[in-house]
Write a protein that holds these residues in place. Sequence first.
Motif, PDB file in Angstrom:
ATOM      1  N   UNK A 152      37.785  51.777  22.883  1.00 13.87           N
ATOM      2  CA  UNK A 152      36.382  51.359  23.062  1.00 13.87           C
ATOM      3  C   UNK A 152      36.252  50.224  24.088  1.00 13.87           C
ATOM      4  N   UNK A 153      37.216  50.145  25.003  1.00 11.67           N
ATOM      5  CA  UNK A 153      37.120  49.212  26.131  1.00 11.67           C
ATOM      6  C   UNK A 153      37.344  50.001  27.410  1.00 11.67           C
ATOM      7  N   UNK A 198      45.159  42.907  34.466  1.00 15.83           N
ATOM      8  CA  UNK A 198      43.995  42.030  34.359  1.00 15.83           C
ATOM      9  C   UNK A 198      44.412  40.646  33.847  1.00 15.83           C
ATOM     10  N   UNK A 199      45.353  40.624  32.909  1.00 22.21           N
ATOM     11  CA  UNK A 199      45.827  39.348  32.375  1.00 22.21           C
ATOM     12  C   UNK A 199      46.555  38.539  33.450  1.00 22.21           C
ATOM     13  N   UNK A 200      47.316  39.210  34.289  1.00 20.34           N
ATOM     14  CA  UNK A 200      48.007  38.520  35.390  1.00 20.34           C
ATOM     15  C   UNK A 200      46.981  37.942  36.361  1.00 20.34           C
ATOM     16  N   UNK A 201      45.973  38.731  36.702  1.00 19.42           N
ATOM     17  CA  UNK A 201      44.931  38.254  37.622  1.00 19.42           C
ATOM     18  C   UNK A 201      44.197  37.042  37.049  1.00 19.42           C
ATOM     19  N   UNK A 240      36.568  49.888  39.685  1.00 21.69           N
ATOM     20  CA  UNK A 240      35.480  50.792  39.330  1.00 21.69           C
ATOM     21  C   UNK A 240      34.732  50.316  38.087  1.00 21.69           C
ATOM     22  N   UNK A 241      35.439  49.626  37.197  1.00 25.35           N
ATOM     23  CA  UNK A 241      34.822  49.120  35.970  1.00 25.35           C
ATOM     24  C   UNK A 241      34.218  47.735  36.151  1.00 25.35           C
ATOM     25  N   UNK A 242      34.204  47.234  37.386  1.00 24.87           N
ATOM     26  CA  UNK A 242      33.654  45.904  37.710  1.00 24.87           C
ATOM     27  C   UNK A 242      34.400  44.769  37.007  1.00 24.87           C
ATOM     28  N   UNK A 275      35.554  37.966  30.535  1.00 26.16           N
ATOM     29  CA  UNK A 275      34.906  38.062  29.223  1.00 26.16           C
ATOM     30  C   UNK A 275      35.551  39.165  28.388  1.00 26.16           C
ATOM     31  N   UNK A 276      35.850  40.301  29.028  1.00 27.66           N
ATOM     32  CA  UNK A 276      36.488  41.404  28.318  1.00 27.66           C
ATOM     33  C   UNK A 276      37.860  40.995  27.800  1.00 27.66           C
ATOM     34  N   UNK A 277      38.627  40.319  28.649  1.00 29.26           N
ATOM     35  CA  UNK A 277      39.971  39.919  28.235  1.00 29.26           C
ATOM     36  C   UNK A 277      39.948  39.038  27.001  1.00 29.26           C
ATOM     37  N   UNK A 278      39.044  38.071  26.975  1.00 26.83           N
ATOM     38  CA  UNK A 278      38.984  37.175  25.834  1.00 26.83           C
ATOM     39  C   UNK A 278      38.658  37.931  24.543  1.00 26.83           C
ATOM     40  N   UNK A 279      37.848  38.970  24.660  1.00 23.78           N
ATOM     41  CA  UNK A 279      37.536  39.756  23.465  1.00 23.78           C
ATOM     42  C   UNK A 279      38.727  40.620  23.046  1.00 23.78           C
TER      43      UNK A 279
END
Length: 228
Positions: free
Chosen positions: A91-92, A103-106, A137-139, A163-167
Amino acid sequence: MKSYHLIHQLITLVEELEEEQPEKEISLQHFTGFLLNKSENSVMDINPEVRFGNSDKKALEVAYQLDNNIGRLLVFMSRYAKMYIKKALEETPLITPEDFTALAILMTHDHLSKTELIKHNLQEKTSGTEVIRRLIAADLVSQWNDAHDKRSKHIAITDQGRELLYSVFVDMNNVGKMISGKLSLREKLTLGYLLQKLEDFHLHHYQKKTILSKSDLKNFIEDSLPSK
């Protein structure tokens, strides 16, 4: 009693140690040293393995040699980890574990080139490029041309990606706890130390590109690693 065979082995080993040094009282520390020395050059005991049959004993002996067994178990652990991570990412917009780690590295850099991110994420160029494409593509990631080299593009995590990563971190914490299972704190510290030691070793060879072929692998094993 499921542990009878092990108890019988331990008793036999204690008797063997007593025969070697009949006048010396055996302590736990002394027996531990004896046991480590005894098992140093031996093949691991073949325990029941749900994936293996028993039609080829020689193949089982090869599979359970110490180095081979470690490699096999690490492969299994990586597959379990990927399975749990995929559950946590449901669901992500993140599809694979590599999406999450990229994404975590970035998140820990102001920006990186695509090539730098792919290398940090330990990926091949094709699969790494596909991960970056999905994130853009997912912004979750933005990109722009390098000011000095237009063939190169820089990328950075967006506010939406942050924001997504923190969730996701909440569920990923559960993954970490699941992977370490029922290990005690001391066992976790020992495992963490050993895994970091392996990571340092392999990262060096990955960055230096020392193993590019089967012959490179063979030559390094023969020339640089201890035979025991």
